[in-house]
Design an enzyme around this catalytic site. Structure first.
Site, short mmCIF file in Angstrom:
data_model
loop_
_atom_site.label_atom_id
_atom_site.label_comp_id
_atom_site.label_asym_id
_atom_site.label_seq_id
_atom_site.Cartn_x
_atom_site.Cartn_y
_atom_site.Cartn_z
N TYR A 34 0.84 -1.20 0.00
CA TYR A 34 0.00 0.00 0.00
C TYR A 34 0.87 1.25 0.00
O TYR A 34 2.10 1.18 0.16
CB TYR A 34 -0.96 0.00 1.20
N ARG A 53 8.43 4.49 -4.34
CA ARG A 53 8.44 3.56 -3.21
C ARG A 53 7.46 2.41 -3.47
O ARG A 53 7.72 1.25 -3.12
CB ARG A 53 8.10 4.29 -1.91
N ARG A 100 -7.19 -21.45 -1.51
CA ARG A 100 -6.22 -20.91 -0.54
C ARG A 100 -4.96 -21.74 -0.58
O ARG A 100 -4.93 -22.88 -0.09
CB ARG A 100 -6.82 -20.91 0.87
N HIS A 102 -0.61 -21.00 -0.28
CA HIS A 102 0.39 -19.95 -0.06
C HIS A 102 1.13 -19.56 -1.34
O HIS A 102 1.42 -18.40 -1.55
CB HIS A 102 1.42 -20.42 0.98
N LYS A 145 6.38 -1.65 2.02
CA LYS A 145 5.16 -1.13 2.65
C LYS A 145 4.04 -2.15 2.46
O LYS A 145 3.14 -1.99 1.63
CB LYS A 145 4.81 0.25 2.07
N GLU A 177 12.45 2.57 14.23
CA GLU A 177 11.50 3.63 13.84
C GLU A 177 10.30 3.54 14.77
O GLU A 177 10.34 2.85 15.78
CB GLU A 177 11.11 3.47 12.38
N LEU A 201 10.99 1.61 7.26
CA LEU A 201 10.34 2.09 6.04
C LEU A 201 11.02 3.40 5.63
O LEU A 201 11.18 4.28 6.47
CB LEU A 201 8.85 2.34 6.30
N1 PMP Z 1 7.46 3.92 9.23
C1 PMP Z 1 6.32 3.23 9.31
C2 PMP Z 1 6.33 1.89 9.95
C3 PMP Z 1 5.13 3.80 8.80
O1 PMP Z 1 3.97 3.10 8.87
C4 PMP Z 1 5.16 5.10 8.22
C5 PMP Z 1 3.94 5.73 7.62
N2 PMP Z 1 2.77 5.61 8.36
C6 PMP Z 1 6.38 5.78 8.19
C7 PMP Z 1 7.52 5.16 8.68
C8 PMP Z 1 6.48 7.16 7.61
O2 PMP Z 1 6.46 7.14 6.20
P1 PMP Z 1 5.91 8.39 5.36
O3 PMP Z 1 6.65 9.59 5.83
O4 PMP Z 1 6.23 8.04 3.96
O5 PMP Z 1 4.45 8.48 5.63
#
Ligand code: PMP
Length: 280
Positions: A34, A53, A100, A102, A145, A177, A201
Site C-alpha cells: 500500500y 516507493r 487458498r 500460499h 510497505k 523507527e 520504512l
Molecule cells: N514507518 C512506518 C512503519 C510507517 O507506517 C510510516 C507511515 N505511516 C512511516 C515510517 C512514515 O512514512 P511516510 O513519511 O512516507 O508516511
C-alpha cells in the site's frame, strides 16, 4: 459507512458498494502492498517519490505494477476534493485466487483499491506527545510497505494501552523507527535519524525533512542511534505523511528536554509549512 467515492478495480463507486471476494489474497494472507500519499490544497504531495516507493514494494513482493505513474495520477486525482488537505490510501493485492494456497496463483489479476480521508497534522506549538519504547517484533522486510501490519498493530496498541501516542521501536539496543512513523532525535545539537535499511520504512516525510534541514544548514546525520543515547536527546520527533512532524516530549514517562516541543522542532515545523505552500 460513508457514501464517499472510492476506487476499486477500474470503477469509482460509493464506499458502501465497494466489495471484494473473501478469496482475495489480501484478506487471506495479507499478500499486498500500500501507499499513503498526502494531498495539500487538493494537490498530491511528492507523488513521484511515493510511486517510486510503491514500485520498490511491488518488486519486493514480486508483483507487477498494474499502472504506470501517469495512470496512477489520473486514477487518484478524481478522488481528491478541490483545495482541501487530504490523504490518499491505495492498496494492491495479488488478487483473488481459486483456492487458498500460499504459493502464488497463476493468471490472477491484482486487486486495486484507493480511498481518500482527511488529515490532521500536529500544529500545537505548546504540546507534544508521549511515546513508549518497545522491542521491534517485526520481520526483516520493513522497507516494504506491506499490508501485513499485525506486528505494527500490536505495537501501536501497546503504546495506546500505556496512554501513549506512538511506540518507538528498538532492535538489539538500537532505534529502528515508530510503529507508524520514522523517528528523529536532536543529540548534541545534531538532527539524527537511523539510516535507510530493510529495518525501517524509507519515509517520504523523512526525506523531505532531511532535504529541508540540509538546505537550511541545520547539522544532520543519518546514523545508528543506541536507545540509551535516544533517552538523552534534547528533542525527539516522529514523522509521517498524515501527521507531518510530531514532537515527542515524554518517553517511557521520562521528560525529553524540558517536556515541551523543542526549538528545532519549531524551526522545522515552520520550514515544512513554507515548503508545502511553495508547491501550491
Ligand atoms: N514507518 C512506518 C512503519 C510507517 O507506517 C510510516 C507511515 N505511516 C512511516 C515510517 C512514515 O512514512 P511516510 O513519511 O512516507 O508516511
Amino acid at each position: 459507512m460513508g457514501n464517499e467515492t472510492v476506487y476499486l478495480n477500474g470503477q469509482y463507486l460509493p464506499l458502501a458498494n465497494a466489495k471484494i471476494s473473501v478469496m482475495d489474497r489480501g484478506f487471506l494472507f495479507g499478500d499486498g502492498v500500500y501507499e499513503v500519499i498526502p494531498a495539500y490544497f487538493g494537490k498530491l504531495f511528492r507523488l513521484d517519490d511515493h510511486l517510486e516507493r510503491l514500485d520498490n514494494s511491488l518488486k519486493s513482493i514480486r508483483l507487477q505494477n498494474p499502472h504506470s505513474h501517469e495512470q496512477w495520477r489520473n486514477l487518484l486525482t478524481p478522488l481528491l476534493k478541490k483545495d482541501l488537505d487530504q490523504s490518499v490510501y491505495l492498496q494492491i493485492t495479488r488478487g483473488v485466487a481459486p483456492k487458498r494456497d500460499h504459493a502464488f496463483p497463476q493468471h490472477v489479476t491484482p486487486t486495486v483499491f484507493a480511498m481518500v480521508s482527511g488529515i490532521n497534522p500536529h500544529s500545537d506549538p505548546d504540546n507534544g506527545v508521549k511515546a513508549l519504547s518497545i522491542e521491534d517484533s517485526r520481520w526483516k522486510l520493513c522497507h516494504t510497505k506491506a499490508i501485513t501490519l499485525l506486528a505494527n498493530v500490536l505495537l501501536k496498541q501497546a503504546a495506546v494501552d500505556n496512554g501513549c501516542t506512538e511506540a518507538i521501536l528498538f532492535k538489539n539496543g538500537y532505534l529502528t523507527e515508530g510503529a507508524t512513523s520514522n523517528v528523529f532525535a536532536v543529540i548534541d545539537g545534531v538532527l539524527m535519524t537511523p539510516p535507510k535499511s530493510p529495518a525501517i520504512l524509507p519515509g517520504i516525510t523523512r526525506d523531505v525533512i532531511l532535504e529541508i534541514a540540509r538546505k537550511n544548514n541545520i547539522p544532520c546525520s543519518e546514523q545508528a542511534i543506541p536507545m540509551d543515547e535516544l533517552r538523552k536527546a534534547s528533542e525527539i520527533w516522529i514523522t509521517s505523511s498524515t501527521r507531518e512532524i510530531i514532537p515527542v516530549v515524554d518517553l517511557d514517562d521520562e521528560k525529553i528536554g524540558d517536556g515541551k516541543p523543542g526549538a528545532l522542532w519549531k524551526s522545522l515545523y515552520k520550514l515544512f509549512q513554507e515548503y508545502k505552500l511553495s508547491l501550491r
